[in-house]
Every structure is written in C-alpha cells, then in structure tokens.
Design an enzyme around this catalytic site. Structure first.
Site, PDB file in Angstrom:
ATOM      1  N   ARG A 232       0.857  -1.182   0.000  1.00 54.51           N
ATOM      2  CA  ARG A 232       0.000   0.000   0.000  1.00 54.51           C
ATOM      3  C   ARG A 232       0.894   1.232   0.000  1.00 54.51           C
ATOM      4  O   ARG A 232       1.972   1.244   0.595  1.00 54.51           O
ATOM      5  CB  ARG A 232      -0.898   0.016   1.243  1.00 54.51           C
ATOM      6  CG  ARG A 232      -2.161  -0.829   1.110  1.00 54.51           C
ATOM      7  CD  ARG A 232      -3.136  -0.182   0.149  1.00 54.51           C
ATOM      8  NE  ARG A 232      -4.433  -0.832   0.129  1.00 54.51           N
ATOM      9  CZ  ARG A 232      -4.797  -1.748  -0.755  1.00 54.51           C
ATOM     10  NH1 ARG A 232      -3.931  -2.157  -1.657  1.00 54.51           N
ATOM     11  NH2 ARG A 232      -6.014  -2.259  -0.740  1.00 54.51           N
ATOM     12  N   GLU A 261      -3.676   8.212  -4.911  1.00 51.71           N
ATOM     13  CA  GLU A 261      -3.887   7.566  -6.202  1.00 51.71           C
ATOM     14  C   GLU A 261      -5.120   8.152  -6.871  1.00 51.71           C
ATOM     15  O   GLU A 261      -6.160   8.313  -6.217  1.00 51.71           O
ATOM     16  CB  GLU A 261      -4.041   6.053  -6.025  1.00 51.71           C
ATOM     17  CG  GLU A 261      -2.785   5.393  -5.483  1.00 51.71           C
ATOM     18  CD  GLU A 261      -2.904   3.882  -5.309  1.00 51.71           C
ATOM     19  OE1 GLU A 261      -3.989   3.320  -5.639  1.00 51.71           O
ATOM     20  OE2 GLU A 261      -1.937   3.260  -4.844  1.00 51.71           O
ATOM     21  N   HIS A 280      -1.101   0.749  -9.742  1.00 47.64           N
ATOM     22  CA  HIS A 280      -1.780  -0.172  -8.811  1.00 47.64           C
ATOM     23  C   HIS A 280      -2.387  -1.359  -9.573  1.00 47.64           C
ATOM     24  O   HIS A 280      -3.555  -1.702  -9.420  1.00 47.64           O
ATOM     25  CB  HIS A 280      -2.861   0.566  -8.020  1.00 47.64           C
ATOM     26  CG  HIS A 280      -3.194  -0.110  -6.710  1.00 47.64           C
ATOM     27  ND1 HIS A 280      -3.593   0.584  -5.602  1.00 47.64           N
ATOM     28  CD2 HIS A 280      -3.192  -1.419  -6.347  1.00 47.64           C
ATOM     29  CE1 HIS A 280      -3.821  -0.263  -4.601  1.00 47.64           C
ATOM     30  NE2 HIS A 280      -3.585  -1.488  -5.034  1.00 47.64           N
TER      31      HIS A 280
END
Length: 329
Positions: A232, A261, A280
């Site tokens: 993360r 993000e 991601h």
C-alpha cells in the site's frame, strides 16, 4: 427470505452477477447511490474497493448496518473506520489468495527491469540509439520481503526460485520459516536492511504499518539498494524517499502503489531516473475479476448454507489471521 445484498460498483459489475443474484436479493449502487441503498442491507459487496464512500454512507443506526461486508481486494484499510470496526455484529472479509501468484510474478518482473535497466533500453530504442552496456545479475542478490502473509510468501518463493537470497520482516522473529528462512523484527531489522539489495513491501496498511518506511528506515537501507512497493502507498513516507532517490543513495524504486492515487502529475516520482511507476495493477492479470467474483460467490454460498466464511478479517489488526473463520453472521 433471501439476504438483501448491495453491490458497490464503479460501472463494472461482477462477471458472475447472475449467479450472485440467484442467492441474494441484489441491488447495485454507485458511490452516489450508496447512502440511500446501504441502510438495512444484510450484505455489502465492495466491488469498487478503494473508496471513502462506505465510511461516508455508513448508517448512523448500528442496527441498520450490514451484517457482512466483503471487499474485492486484499487490502481493507479503507474499511477500517470506527463505526464498522467497533460494531461486533459486522463481519468483514477480503479476497486474500486471489492475487498472490500474480503479484509475485510482477515483483520478479520489476526486479529484472531494474537490474537489467529495461526502461533505459526502451528509451534508447525509442531514440534509435545503439548503446551496449553492462547489466546486473539478480542471482545471489539479497531480497528482504517486508510482510509475511500469503502475498509476501509467494514473492519469497518466486525470488528463491531464480537464485536470490531471501529473508523476511514481520511481527515475530524466527529462524526456520519455510519460505523466508529468517524473519526479522525489531532490533534485527536494521542489520537486515543494511544487507538487502532489494526491499519488497507486501504488508497490509494498518495503524501499526502506516509510514513504516520513514526517513530512518530509508537511511538504514544499503547504499545502492532498491525499494519495491506492491503493498500500500501509505506504507512509505514519500518525501524522504524522493530525497534518497534524488541524492543517489538509493539506486531506484519500483512503485505500484502511492499515498495518493492516481499519483499526481506534479509528483517528482514520475520523472526520476531508476524509478518505475505503475498504476496499482500488480495483481491485475487476465481473469482476475472472475477470480474475485468466484471467491465472493463461494462465501455467499457458505453464508446461505450456514457454513464458516473464508477470509474473516481481524478488524482490530486489519488483516486475516490464519485459521480465522466465523460459524455464522
């Protein structure tokens, strides 16, 4: 009477939606519709998983909260808000196990890309420049995998298979782990950081792990080492990371996750030499949505039949503990 299931989505529905609908009274909600549809639901499927919408839409009356929340992701940090965590009647499950092999392959690809400078090769190709140069071996190099859950274990096995020396970092030190060999914690972690050529982050984001890779940890890393983050973004303090990359103390980084993000266009990480930025997607391989949907469908069948659910999250710790199951919910 069938359970009332709310599926939070962002325009893409589970590929096995008709099978889910056969087991539950299913309604579909966007982020904007969730505050109206969530109160009184029995089950919430977070098919759109990284969003503040659940916390913002959570019923004030705890008796109107869903009994079961499932997230179509491994990370549950966006769902660990007090009203959900503190409600003992709400069970939280995740999609642990779906991403393990895919992320392990991705990590190996990133390490190879950094060691062989594939980004430089592609840039030379784009410019039609013929530039022979040496690259690095990965065999015999040391990788410290920080996070000893299923994803970290899959990464460790993958890197051992190509000849890398692997150790782990976790909550409990041990010397005979089947995948990591030695697992470091506390006082033994900094010497391990000083020895590692690659530090791979595969830990969940919890209050205990937020910004665990701070300025002091980055300073403890081996000069010329590289950081790989597939856990993360919140695990890393990005400001000192940028500084250590800019001054050349770290040779590079491969980052699939970020504190914010999408990564803002103004972030210096986009243009830094030796840095690979990906959006991601480490676990997103062909068929990944079907795998996520099948796991939820299995758990939904378990609930209908009164059997234990898979992947029950310890809401205080923020991750699934091995062997955790719930008889009913």
């Amino acid at each position: 009477m069938a359970d009332r299931l709310v599926v939070l989505h962002q325009g893409i529905l589970p590929p096995n939606a008709e099978h889910i609908e056969a087991l539950a009274d299913t309604v579909y909600a966007t982020e904007e519709e969730l505050p109206l549809l969530l109160p009184g639901a029995d089950i919430l499927l977070c098919w759109h998983s990284i969003t503040p919408a659940v916390a913002e839409s959570w019923p004030e009356d705890p008796t109107l909260a869903p009994a079961w929340v499932h997230v179509a992701a491994a990370g549950v940090d966006s769902l660990l808000f007090p009203a959900l965590v503190d409600n003992a009647d709400v069970v939280l499950t995740n999609s642990r196990g779906v991403y393990d092999q895919a992320i392990a392959e991705y990590v190996l690809g990133l390490i190879l890309a950094l060691a062989k400078d594939f980004p430089g090769t592609w840039e030379h190709q784009r410019r039609r420049e013929w530039r022979p140069r040496d690259s690095e071996r990965i065999g015999g190099r040391t990788a410290l995998v920080w996070g000893t859950g299923p994803i970290g274990r899959a990464v460790a096995r993958m890197l051992r298979a190509v000849g890398m020396r692997v150790c782990g970092a976790g909550r409990t030190a041990r010397a005979d782990d089947p995948d990591f060999g030695t697992v470091h914690e506390g006082a033994s972690l900094r010497p391990a950081l000083a020895d590692a050529d690659y530090v791979i982050l595969a830990a969940p984001l919890t209050p205990a792990t937020r910004c665990m890779v701070d300025a002091s940890i980055l300073a403890a890393m081996k000069p010329g080492a590289r950081l790989v983050n597939v856990g993360r973004g919140g695990l890393v303090d990005e400001e000192p990371l940028v500084k250590h990359l800019a001054d050349g103390r770290l040779a590079g980084a491969a980052l699939d996750v970020f504190a914010q993000e999408p990564l803002p266009a103004a972030s210096p990480l986009w243009d830094m030499p030796g840095v690979i930025v990906s959006p991601h997607t480490a676990g997103e391989v062909t068929g990944w949505r079907a795998d996520l949907a099948d796991l939820f469908l299995e758990n939904l069948g378990r609930r209908v039949e009164g059997r234990p659910l898979r992947n029950v999250v310890d809401k205080e710790k923020g991750y699934v503990r091995d062997g955790t199951a719930l008889e009913s919910c």
